[in-house]
Design an enzyme around this catalytic site. Structure first.
Site, short mmCIF file in Angstrom:
data_model
loop_
_atom_site.label_atom_id
_atom_site.label_comp_id
_atom_site.label_asym_id
_atom_site.label_seq_id
_atom_site.Cartn_x
_atom_site.Cartn_y
_atom_site.Cartn_z
N GLY A 49 -54.93 -17.09 -52.28
CA GLY A 49 -54.56 -16.51 -50.99
C GLY A 49 -54.89 -17.39 -49.80
N HIS A 50 -55.52 -18.56 -50.01
CA HIS A 50 -55.98 -19.39 -48.88
C HIS A 50 -55.78 -20.86 -49.18
CE1 HIS A 50 -58.82 -20.85 -45.75
NE2 HIS A 50 -58.49 -19.72 -45.16
N TYR A 51 -54.75 -21.42 -49.14
CA TYR A 51 -53.38 -20.98 -48.99
C TYR A 51 -52.63 -21.40 -50.23
CZ TYR A 51 -54.80 -20.59 -44.12
OH TYR A 51 -55.46 -20.28 -42.97
N VAL A 56 -57.24 -24.46 -49.42
CA VAL A 56 -58.37 -24.92 -48.62
C VAL A 56 -59.50 -23.91 -48.78
CG1 VAL A 56 -59.17 -25.41 -46.27
CG2 VAL A 56 -56.85 -26.05 -46.95
#
Length: 148
Positions: A49-51, A56
């Protein structure tokens, strides 16, 4: 004890997957400083989810990894281990700066030194780096509390 493997870390921190963010203590000088390793892999639960298109490590988790290193230094300095009623809380985070992204495959080196210890408050200078380049830095203030 100047180094700690994951089994010793688990004895000194209450954190567990997915929130344990340190893998090995490379060097520790009780009452002074600690150097810790965090291997960052694509298997981290936050990367999807990041990203998804450019993974990251979230800055807040880098700060948390530094805080876990600080907790290891604190418990080692006190010559004790946390029990099920011990919780380390943030009291403050000052001068946090994020200088470069941390990505899967990086080895994050966490360096923390004690600046002050007074009335149950610990203040630390903390820096995270990858390949000698600073990724993040901050001053952390924490306290140990017993919960009932």
């Amino acid at each position: 004890m100047t180094t700690m493997d994951i089994h010793q870390i688990l004895e000194h921190l209450p954190h567990r997957y997915p929130f344990l963010l340190v893998d090995r203590v490379l060097d520790i000088v009780p009452g002074e400083k600690i150097r810790v390793l965090k291997n960052v892999t694509m298997n981290e639960p936050f990367f999807p989810g990041h990203y998804p298109h450019h993974p990251v490590m979230p800055g807040v988790l880098i700060i948390e990894a530094l805080a876990q290193a600080a907790a290891l230094l604190s418990f080692n300095t006190m010559g004790s281990k946390p029990d099920e009623n011990s919780v380390v809380y943030f009291v403050g985070i000052d001068n946090a700066r994020f200088k470069s992204p941390v990505s899967p495959g990086d080895q994050l080196i966490l360096e923390v030194s004690i600046l002050l210890r007074k009335r149950g408050i610990w203040k630390f200078a903390a820096k995270a780096s990858v390949d000698g380049q600073t990724a993040a830095e901050a001053e952390l203030m924490c306290t140990l509390r017993t919960i009932e």
